[in-house]
Design a protein around this motif. Structure first.
Motif, PDB file in Angstrom:
ATOM      1  N   ILE A  21      -9.739   1.542 -35.146  1.00  0.00           N
ATOM      2  CA  ILE A  21      -8.771   2.608 -35.364  1.00  0.00           C
ATOM      3  C   ILE A  21      -8.044   2.379 -36.685  1.00  0.00           C
ATOM      4  O   ILE A  21      -7.982   1.269 -37.197  1.00  0.00           O
ATOM      5  N   MET A  78      -1.933   5.697 -39.879  1.00  0.00           N
ATOM      6  CA  MET A  78      -1.613   6.703 -40.900  1.00  0.00           C
ATOM      7  C   MET A  78      -0.571   6.198 -41.888  1.00  0.00           C
ATOM      8  O   MET A  78      -0.201   6.912 -42.820  1.00  0.00           O
ATOM      9  N   ASN A  96       2.888   9.004 -40.721  1.00  0.00           N
ATOM     10  CA  ASN A  96       2.254   9.765 -39.653  1.00  0.00           C
ATOM     11  C   ASN A  96       2.623  11.242 -39.712  1.00  0.00           C
ATOM     12  O   ASN A  96       3.729  11.626 -40.100  1.00  0.00           O
ATOM     13  N   TYR A 148      -1.071  16.723 -38.753  1.00  0.00           N
ATOM     14  CA  TYR A 148      -2.255  17.115 -39.502  1.00  0.00           C
ATOM     15  C   TYR A 148      -2.218  16.432 -40.870  1.00  0.00           C
ATOM     16  O   TYR A 148      -1.335  15.610 -41.126  1.00  0.00           O
ATOM     17  N   LYS A 207      -7.948  12.064 -42.969  1.00  0.00           N
ATOM     18  CA  LYS A 207      -8.026  13.181 -42.022  1.00  0.00           C
ATOM     19  C   LYS A 207      -6.662  13.627 -41.517  1.00  0.00           C
ATOM     20  O   LYS A 207      -6.460  14.804 -41.240  1.00  0.00           O
ATOM     21  N   ARG A 208      -5.726  12.694 -41.356  1.00  0.00           N
ATOM     22  CA  ARG A 208      -4.395  13.028 -40.855  1.00  0.00           C
ATOM     23  C   ARG A 208      -3.357  12.222 -41.614  1.00  0.00           C
ATOM     24  O   ARG A 208      -3.659  11.193 -42.218  1.00  0.00           O
ATOM     25  N   SER A 222      -6.834   2.912 -47.937  1.00  0.00           N
ATOM     26  CA  SER A 222      -7.653   2.823 -46.729  1.00  0.00           C
ATOM     27  C   SER A 222      -7.655   1.401 -46.179  1.00  0.00           C
ATOM     28  O   SER A 222      -7.612   1.199 -44.956  1.00  0.00           O
ATOM     29  N   GLY A 281     -12.496   5.208 -35.219  1.00  0.00           N
ATOM     30  CA  GLY A 281     -12.541   6.520 -35.847  1.00  0.00           C
ATOM     31  C   GLY A 281     -11.219   7.246 -35.731  1.00  0.00           C
ATOM     32  O   GLY A 281     -10.167   6.635 -35.526  1.00  0.00           O
ATOM     33  N   SER A 282     -11.272   8.562 -35.863  1.00  0.00           N
ATOM     34  CA  SER A 282     -10.062   9.383 -35.756  1.00  0.00           C
ATOM     35  C   SER A 282      -9.735   9.582 -34.280  1.00  0.00           C
ATOM     36  O   SER A 282     -10.128  10.580 -33.658  1.00  0.00           O
ATOM     37  N   GLY A 323      -6.507   9.313 -32.855  1.00  0.00           N
ATOM     38  CA  GLY A 323      -5.095   9.540 -32.582  1.00  0.00           C
ATOM     39  C   GLY A 323      -4.835  10.654 -31.582  1.00  0.00           C
ATOM     40  O   GLY A 323      -4.050  10.498 -30.641  1.00  0.00           O
ATOM     41  N   LYS A 324      -5.480  11.803 -31.755  1.00  0.00           N
ATOM     42  CA  LYS A 324      -5.220  12.943 -30.875  1.00  0.00           C
ATOM     43  C   LYS A 324      -5.706  12.663 -29.459  1.00  0.00           C
ATOM     44  O   LYS A 324      -5.042  13.029 -28.477  1.00  0.00           O
ATOM     45  N   GLU A 384      -4.460   7.585 -36.950  1.00  0.00           N
ATOM     46  CA  GLU A 384      -5.120   8.752 -37.546  1.00  0.00           C
ATOM     47  C   GLU A 384      -5.984   9.464 -36.502  1.00  0.00           C
ATOM     48  O   GLU A 384      -6.682   8.836 -35.738  1.00  0.00           O
TER      49      GLU A 384
END
Length: 288
Positions: A2, A5, A28, A31, A58-59, A143, A237-238, A240-241, A288
């Protein structure tokens, strides 16, 4: 793995006559919210730089600041523009012809005249190319910083998952005993009130009540959600959501567990679970 952000990166480069620097900051956000602050010389790059940054991030609320400053030339880089000096000398002769009493120009005055000392310059194409390179380097550094922060966040979430599992392992075996003891307590009170708990109607009511206070399903779902959190953390990966949604589900089950509790130990476990889940939720907001 993970990725957080939150991060910061700064890179710089010296070019002929100018110094170019790039700073990237991210925090953070729901979007990708990208803000670019560019000098006038690089305004034409805004669209391309937006696409470049959005391809990597991405976020997050991201601020990209590019600064361009003129550098003072050293002694080794000083160069006199002979054409400019000749033009200045011709103009001075013309002035003295009309004003014979005017004092001639001194060397220091000539050197201070705009354009006499040729300053090193960089071509616009080279400046744009270097700006793209610095943004690329800054993105790589950002990154890496976000990845390091993500490792720490993942470790914190993993520890919270272990703590939740420990609470569930402690409570789960006690559920049948707690329910049996509580129903026996109700039966005793019914007898004390002159009622027969073995009557068919009362037996049905007690059975219905036992179903309402049964928290085995909530405990099972809490364990399932924790297992899913671990799976998402491992996949990386992404995430977070997805993790944010799982935090909502965990909190809902912990609330239900508390509302159905008929035992002080269950109530305490529900409280501990809520604290752990809230700690996780705060951490997940930065993923993220």
């Amino acid at each position: 793995m993970i990725v957080s952000m939150t991060g910061f990166a700064a890179v710089a480069a010296d070019l002929p006559g100018v110094s170019l620097s790039v700073e990237l900051r991210s925090v953070n956000h729901r979007y990708l919210d990208l803000q670019l602050r560019l000098p006038d010389e690089l305004r034409s790059l805004e669209s391309a730089l937006r696409e470049r940054i959005a391809a990597d991030l991405k976020r997050g609320k991201v601020e990209c600041r590019i600064a361009l400053s003129r550098t003072t030339p050293g002694a080794a880089t000083l160069a006199v523009d002979p054409v400019r000096v000749e033009q200045l000398a011709a103009a001075a002769e013309e002035v003295q012809r009309y004003a014979p009493g005017a004092a001639p120009l001194s060397v220091s005055e000539i050197l201070r005249w705009p354009g006499v000392l040729a300053e090193p310059t960089v071509a616009p194409e080279e400046l744009a190319g270097r700006a793209h390179e610095l943004v690329r380097d800054a993105l790589r550094e950002l990154s890496a910083a976000r990845a390091r922060e993500g490792v720490k966040t993942g470790a914190t979430l993993d520890a919270c998952c272990a703590a939740i599992e420990a609470q569930l392992a402690r409570v789960a075996p006690r559920i049948p005993v707690i329910h049996a003891a509580y129903l026996e307590k109700l039966s005793t009170r019914l007898r004390e009130a002159g009622l027969d708990p073995d009557q068919e109607r009362l037996k049905q009511e007690l059975a219905l009540f036992a179903t309402k206070i049964d928290v085995a399903e909530e405990v099972s779902r809490l364990g399932t959600h924790v297992a899913e959190v671990r799976r998402v953390l491992k996949a990386g990966g992404s995430a977070g959501k997805r993790l944010d949604f799982l935090m909502q589900e965990l909190h809902r089950e912990a609330n239900t567990l508390g509302s159905k509790s008929v035992d002080a130990e269950l109530s305490q476990a529900s409280l501990e679970l809520k604290v752990l889940i809230e700690q996780m939720r705060e951490q997940v907001q930065n993923i993220e």
